[in-house]
Design an enzyme around this catalytic site. Structure first.
Site, mmCIF file in Angstrom:
data_model
loop_
_atom_site.group_PDB
_atom_site.id
_atom_site.type_symbol
_atom_site.label_atom_id
_atom_site.label_comp_id
_atom_site.label_asym_id
_atom_site.label_seq_id
_atom_site.Cartn_x
_atom_site.Cartn_y
_atom_site.Cartn_z
ATOM 1 N N LEU A 148 0.804 -1.216 -0.134
ATOM 2 C CA LEU A 148 -0.042 0.040 -0.060
ATOM 3 C C LEU A 148 0.929 1.306 -0.181
ATOM 4 O O LEU A 148 0.691 2.062 -0.775
ATOM 5 C CB LEU A 148 -0.808 -0.071 1.175
ATOM 6 C CG LEU A 148 -2.072 -0.962 1.132
ATOM 7 C CD1 LEU A 148 -2.920 -0.804 2.430
ATOM 8 C CD2 LEU A 148 -2.769 -0.784 -0.007
ATOM 9 N N TYR A 157 -1.082 -8.840 16.553
ATOM 10 C CA TYR A 157 -1.418 -7.709 15.193
ATOM 11 C C TYR A 157 -2.280 -7.016 15.824
ATOM 12 O O TYR A 157 -2.308 -5.690 15.448
ATOM 13 C CB TYR A 157 -1.528 -8.469 14.018
ATOM 14 C CG TYR A 157 -1.590 -7.548 12.841
ATOM 15 C CD1 TYR A 157 -0.746 -6.897 12.229
ATOM 16 C CD2 TYR A 157 -3.149 -7.328 12.297
ATOM 17 C CE1 TYR A 157 -0.894 -6.037 11.085
ATOM 18 C CE2 TYR A 157 -3.268 -6.570 11.147
ATOM 19 C CZ TYR A 157 -1.983 -5.967 10.682
ATOM 20 O OH TYR A 157 -2.189 -4.942 9.671
ATOM 21 N N ASP A 190 14.703 3.019 9.469
ATOM 22 C CA ASP A 190 13.991 1.985 10.465
ATOM 23 C C ASP A 190 13.012 2.689 11.528
ATOM 24 O O ASP A 190 13.640 3.279 12.142
ATOM 25 C CB ASP A 190 14.961 0.972 11.181
ATOM 26 C CG ASP A 190 14.126 0.097 11.979
ATOM 27 O OD1 ASP A 190 12.935 0.036 12.360
ATOM 28 O OD2 ASP A 190 15.208 -0.782 12.565
ATOM 29 N N LYS A 236 -2.700 -2.737 16.458
ATOM 30 C CA LYS A 236 -3.512 -1.885 15.884
ATOM 31 C C LYS A 236 -4.418 -1.254 16.772
ATOM 32 O O LYS A 236 -4.811 -0.039 16.577
ATOM 33 C CB LYS A 236 -4.201 -2.612 14.564
ATOM 34 C CG LYS A 236 -3.285 -3.096 13.697
ATOM 35 C CD LYS A 236 -2.425 -1.848 13.031
ATOM 36 C CE LYS A 236 -1.628 -2.323 11.664
ATOM 37 N NZ LYS A 236 -0.958 -1.167 10.954
ATOM 38 N N SER A 273 -4.023 1.931 9.742
ATOM 39 C CA SER A 273 -4.534 0.832 10.804
ATOM 40 C C SER A 273 -4.741 -0.522 9.949
ATOM 41 O O SER A 273 -4.398 -0.882 9.025
ATOM 42 C CB SER A 273 -5.540 1.063 11.713
ATOM 43 O OG SER A 273 -5.989 0.312 12.605
ATOM 44 N N ASN A 324 2.509 4.307 7.198
ATOM 45 C CA ASN A 324 1.904 2.892 6.682
ATOM 46 C C ASN A 324 3.092 1.730 7.050
ATOM 47 O O ASN A 324 2.492 0.587 7.001
ATOM 48 C CB ASN A 324 2.075 3.085 5.253
ATOM 49 C CG ASN A 324 2.093 1.892 4.464
ATOM 50 O OD1 ASN A 324 0.923 1.254 4.320
ATOM 51 N ND2 ASN A 324 3.095 1.356 3.849
#
Length: 280
Positions: free
Chosen positions: A16, A150, A58, A154, A136, A85
């Site tokens: 993305l 994960y 990083d 988020k 997100s 992102n």
């Protein structure tokens, strides 16, 4: 927003992030694309010249993030759209995560965006404008087997971002939490880390893998980029934006179930509070 906007995109080399970078350049904007490795961006940089600045970064290194943001502003003059992102998916049952794996997930998916937000805010505040996009996930709508850690990263990102939006609003800085569904990116391949499986979870793991195989609806990244371009063009952007029909439907389903549960337990909830006069 200025006509010639300057974007700062993390994780810009693929997925993305790459789609957002390409869409911004196609719109005539300038982009600072950062990633652990910027080699995949070299052909794009050769095509667009000084409209694309690539910086290796990083995002878990707070000092390096501040240095990269300062360099971006020095080279480009300003920042208008900041896209947090960079991230990856660590997949496994909660019990299977070791400390190193759990902390690494949080370092990239939560602390990385936090460091970027802290680094860009002084610049955006000084110019009195800017739009921070926190990428997100559908995983922030609920915790599910195999993606609990994960989702935790988020959930943390979204909680921080809600507060950030309220804190930055008075300085002319906008914040939007973007919640994508599935897209054909490297998230499930090069961006995937898996835990060492415990045999006791084999039946559940097999069931979840079957659900992923049967129910996954993935889309093309450029469609997400088109939606983001509409978002940054909006005069009054929302705090949250869902990307994709699957995540849209899930958001309403999850919210409805929460409200049903709260309503079913209303009596117990209200009984847990009693007004007590303040001591004289």
């Amino acid at each position: 927003m200025t006509v010639d906007r300057v974007w700062f995109v993390t994780g810009a080399s693929r997925g993305l992030g790459r789609a957002f970078t390409e869409a911004a350049l196609a719109a005539g904007d300038r982009v600072v694309g950062v990633a652990r490795s910027v080699a995949p961006l070299e052909p794009l940089a050769a095509e667009h010249g000084d409209r694309l600045l690539t910086l290796p970064l990083d995002v878990t290194d707070r000092a390096a993030v501040r240095a990269a943001v300062d360099e971006a502003v020095r080279r480009m003059g300003r920042l208008d759209v900041v896209v947090n992102n960079a991230g990856y998916l660590a997949m496994g049952m909660v019990e299977e995560f070791g400390e190193t794996e759990a902390r690494a997930q949080m370092e990239t998916n939560f602390f990385g965006p936090l460091w970027v937000a802290q680094a860009v805010l002084p610049h955006l505040r000084a110019q009195g404008s800017g739009h921070i996009l926190q990428i997100s996930s559908i995983g922030a709508l609920g915790g599910f087997p195999l993606t609990g850690m994960y989702s935790a990263s988020k959930f943390a990102l979204e909680g921080m971002s809600e507060a950030l939006a309220a804190e930055a609003e008075g300085f002319g800085v906008k914040v939007t939490i973007v919640e994508p569904g599935g897209y054909w990116t490297g998230l499930y391949t090069t961006g995937l880390v898996t835990t060492e499986p415990l045999e006791v979870y084999a039946p559940l793991r097999a069931e979840m893998e079957r659900r992923f195989a049967d129910g996954s609806v993935d889309s093309l990244p450029h469609l997400a980029a088109e939606a983001v371009m509409k978002l940054v063009d909006a005069d009054d952007p929302p705090l949250r934006l869902l990307l994709g029909s699957a995540v849209y439907d899930l958001a309403f389903d999850v919210s409805r179930k929460k409200m049903e549960t709260w309503a079913a337990w209303e009596e117990v909830s209200r009984a847990a509070e009693k007004a007590v006069p303040a001591p004289r």
